[in-house]
Design a protein around this motif. Structure first.
Motif, PDB file in Angstrom:
ATOM      1  N   SER A   1       0.851  -1.103   0.022  1.00 12.08           N
ATOM      2  CA  SER A   1      -0.069   0.069  -0.010  1.00 12.08           C
ATOM      3  C   SER A   1       0.878   1.157  -0.068  1.00 12.08           C
ATOM      4  CB  SER A   1      -0.814  -0.025   1.175  1.00 12.08           C
ATOM      5  OG  SER A   1      -1.894  -0.925   1.200  1.00 12.08           O
ATOM      6  N   ILE A   2       0.578   2.162  -1.166  1.00 13.70           N
ATOM      7  CA  ILE A   2       1.137   3.509  -1.021  1.00 13.70           C
ATOM      8  C   ILE A   2       0.327   4.399  -0.520  1.00 13.70           C
ATOM      9  CG2 ILE A   2       2.553   4.918  -2.596  1.00 13.70           C
ATOM     10  CD1 ILE A   2       3.049   2.564  -4.387  1.00 13.70           C
ATOM     11  N   GLU A   3       0.485   5.124   0.418  1.00 14.39           N
ATOM     12  CA  GLU A   3      -0.413   6.090   0.997  1.00 14.39           C
ATOM     13  C   GLU A   3      -0.119   7.451   0.375  1.00 14.39           C
ATOM     14  OE1 GLU A   3      -1.985   5.731   4.710  1.00 14.39           O
ATOM     15  OE2 GLU A   3      -2.109   3.706   4.470  1.00 14.39           O
ATOM     16  N   HIS A   4      -0.900   8.035  -0.121  1.00 16.51           N
ATOM     17  CA  HIS A   4      -0.672   9.386  -0.874  1.00 16.51           C
ATOM     18  C   HIS A   4       0.626   9.477  -1.531  1.00 16.51           C
ATOM     19  CE1 HIS A   4      -3.913  10.596   2.216  1.00 16.51           C
ATOM     20  NE2 HIS A   4      -3.298  10.057   2.966  1.00 16.51           N
ATOM     21  N   ALA A   5       0.276   8.887  -2.905  1.00 11.98           N
ATOM     22  CA  ALA A   5       1.585   8.568  -3.618  1.00 11.98           C
ATOM     23  C   ALA A   5       1.977  10.303  -4.086  1.00 11.98           C
ATOM     24  CB  ALA A   5       1.171   8.209  -4.965  1.00 11.98           C
ATOM     25  N   PHE A   6       3.154  10.337  -4.182  1.00 16.32           N
ATOM     26  CA  PHE A   6       4.045  11.662  -4.751  1.00 16.32           C
ATOM     27  C   PHE A   6       4.633  11.270  -6.125  1.00 16.32           C
ATOM     28  CE2 PHE A   6       4.126  11.844  -0.167  1.00 16.32           C
ATOM     29  CZ  PHE A   6       3.310  12.884   0.015  1.00 16.32           C
ATOM     30  N   LEU A   7       5.135  12.314  -6.808  1.00 12.14           N
ATOM     31  CA  LEU A   7       5.707  12.217  -8.016  1.00 12.14           C
ATOM     32  C   LEU A   7       6.956  11.233  -7.942  1.00 12.14           C
ATOM     33  CD1 LEU A   7       5.637  12.849 -10.848  1.00 12.14           C
ATOM     34  CD2 LEU A   7       6.918  14.854 -10.398  1.00 12.14           C
ATOM     35  N   ASN A   8       7.569  11.504  -6.747  1.00 17.08           N
ATOM     36  CA  ASN A   8       8.922  10.387  -6.783  1.00 17.08           C
ATOM     37  C   ASN A   8       8.607   9.140  -6.492  1.00 17.08           C
ATOM     38  OD1 ASN A   8       8.291  10.931  -3.994  1.00 17.08           O
ATOM     39  ND2 ASN A   8      10.210  11.698  -3.362  1.00 17.08           N
ATOM     40  N   ASP A   9       7.363   8.840  -6.402  1.00 14.20           N
ATOM     41  CA  ASP A   9       7.118   7.270  -6.247  1.00 14.20           C
ATOM     42  C   ASP A   9       6.629   6.503  -7.449  1.00 14.20           C
ATOM     43  OD1 ASP A   9       6.850   7.337  -3.539  1.00 14.20           O
ATOM     44  OD2 ASP A   9       4.540   8.206  -3.326  1.00 14.20           O
ATOM     45  N   SER A  10       7.060   7.361  -8.541  1.00 14.38           N
ATOM     46  CA  SER A  10       7.094   6.932 -10.012  1.00 14.38           C
ATOM     47  C   SER A  10       8.130   5.872 -10.170  1.00 14.38           C
ATOM     48  CB  SER A  10       7.042   7.847 -10.874  1.00 14.38           C
ATOM     49  OG  SER A  10       5.797   8.684 -11.124  1.00 14.38           O
ATOM     50  N   GLY A  11       7.760   4.811 -10.642  1.00 14.19           N
ATOM     51  CA  GLY A  11       8.747   3.841 -10.904  1.00 14.19           C
ATOM     52  C   GLY A  11       8.170   2.172 -11.204  1.00 14.19           C
ATOM     53  N   THR A  12       8.952   1.290 -11.214  1.00 19.47           N
ATOM     54  CA  THR A  12       8.577   0.050 -11.522  1.00 19.47           C
ATOM     55  C   THR A  12       8.576  -0.711 -10.154  1.00 19.47           C
ATOM     56  OG1 THR A  12       9.136   0.143 -13.892  1.00 19.47           O
ATOM     57  CG2 THR A  12       8.616  -2.198 -12.852  1.00 19.47           C
ATOM     58  N   TYR A  13       7.571  -1.343  -9.778  1.00 16.61           N
ATOM     59  CA  TYR A  13       7.669  -2.110  -8.528  1.00 16.61           C
ATOM     60  C   TYR A  13       7.700  -3.630  -8.898  1.00 16.61           C
ATOM     61  CZ  TYR A  13       6.477   2.226  -6.260  1.00 16.61           C
ATOM     62  OH  TYR A  13       6.261   3.551  -5.738  1.00 16.61           O
ATOM     63  N   TYR A  14       8.433  -4.317  -8.041  1.00 14.70           N
ATOM     64  CA  TYR A  14       8.827  -5.703  -8.001  1.00 14.70           C
ATOM     65  C   TYR A  14       8.410  -6.425  -7.056  1.00 14.70           C
ATOM     66  CZ  TYR A  14      11.620  -4.361 -12.346  1.00 14.70           C
ATOM     67  OH  TYR A  14      12.081  -3.830 -13.451  1.00 14.70           O
ATOM     68  N   CYS A  15       7.833  -7.370  -7.066  1.00 18.77           N
ATOM     69  CA  CYS A  15       7.730  -8.463  -6.016  1.00 18.77           C
ATOM     70  C   CYS A  15       8.547  -9.560  -6.088  1.00 18.77           C
ATOM     71  CB  CYS A  15       6.137  -8.908  -5.917  1.00 18.77           C
ATOM     72  SG  CYS A  15       5.643 -10.062  -5.095  1.00 18.77           S
TER      73      CYS A  15
ATOM     74  N   LYS B   1       5.246  -4.400 -11.524  1.00 15.03           N
ATOM     75  CA  LYS B   1       4.264  -3.534 -12.044  1.00 15.03           C
ATOM     76  C   LYS B   1       4.808  -2.165 -12.066  1.00 15.03           C
ATOM     77  CE  LYS B   1       0.860  -6.391  -9.797  1.00 15.03           C
ATOM     78  NZ  LYS B   1       0.238  -7.146 -10.693  1.00 15.03           N
ATOM     79  N   HIS B   2       4.301  -1.339 -13.119  1.00 12.42           N
ATOM     80  CA  HIS B   2       5.005  -0.102 -13.413  1.00 12.42           C
ATOM     81  C   HIS B   2       3.790   0.948 -12.883  1.00 12.42           C
ATOM     82  CE1 HIS B   2       7.239   2.995 -15.082  1.00 12.42           C
ATOM     83  NE2 HIS B   2       6.295   3.512 -15.788  1.00 12.42           N
ATOM     84  N   VAL B   3       4.251   1.802 -12.080  1.00 14.19           N
ATOM     85  CA  VAL B   3       3.344   2.882 -11.556  1.00 14.19           C
ATOM     86  C   VAL B   3       3.855   4.356 -11.737  1.00 14.19           C
ATOM     87  CG1 VAL B   3       2.273   3.651  -9.288  1.00 14.19           C
ATOM     88  CG2 VAL B   3       2.720   1.101  -9.615  1.00 14.19           C
ATOM     89  N   PRO B   4       3.383   4.872 -12.700  1.00 16.71           N
ATOM     90  CA  PRO B   4       3.809   6.212 -12.780  1.00 16.71           C
ATOM     91  C   PRO B   4       2.778   7.293 -12.092  1.00 16.71           C
ATOM     92  CG  PRO B   4       2.725   5.653 -14.878  1.00 16.71           C
ATOM     93  CD  PRO B   4       2.647   4.537 -14.072  1.00 16.71           C
ATOM     94  N   ALA B   5       3.392   7.996 -11.256  1.00 14.37           N
ATOM     95  CA  ALA B   5       2.249   8.748 -10.555  1.00 14.37           C
ATOM     96  C   ALA B   5       2.038  10.205 -11.012  1.00 14.37           C
ATOM     97  CB  ALA B   5       2.796   9.013  -8.898  1.00 14.37           C
TER      98      ALA B   5
END
Length: 105
Positions: free
Chosen positions: A71-85, A101-105
């Motif tokens: 869970s990402i609470e209140h995403a910011f621009l610097n949370d943009s990226g690719t998330y790996y599990c 998963k790629h998440v651009p904010a």
């Protein structure tokens, strides 16, 4: 997945192997020359351990059944990226079955 700045988001990942009992979430930021960052890990039956620099921003209740949610609470621009599990067995062997998963904010 695209979200607006300030929104919260949940990313879910499922295990590929039933013998895996440790799951991880990593992030590769969108910025140039970035590197893979471990956000948290969870061992089956215990709460997730969030990295010291990320407490309060990234959360997970741990492994539920065969999956883990980041869970990402209140995403910011610097949370943009690719998330790996990733997953592994507690023996400390290399992580197996990575998903991203790629998440651009």
């Amino acid at each position: 997945m695209v979200i607006k700045e300030g929104q919260s988001v949940n990313l879910e990942c499922s295990k590929k192997k039933s013998t895996s009992n440790v799951m991880y979430w990593y992030m590769l930021p969108s910025q140039k020359n970035s590197y893979l960052i471990e956000l948290l890990y969870a061992i089956g039956g215990a709460n997730a351990v969030v990295g010291t620099d990320f407490e309060g921003h990234f959360k997970s209740s741990g492994i539920k059944g065969d999956s883990i949610t980041l869970s990402i609470e209140h995403a910011f621009l610097n949370d943009s990226g690719t998330y790996y599990c990733a997953e592994s067995e507690h023996s400390g062997e290399a992580a197996q079955g990575a998903e991203h998963k790629h998440v651009p904010a």
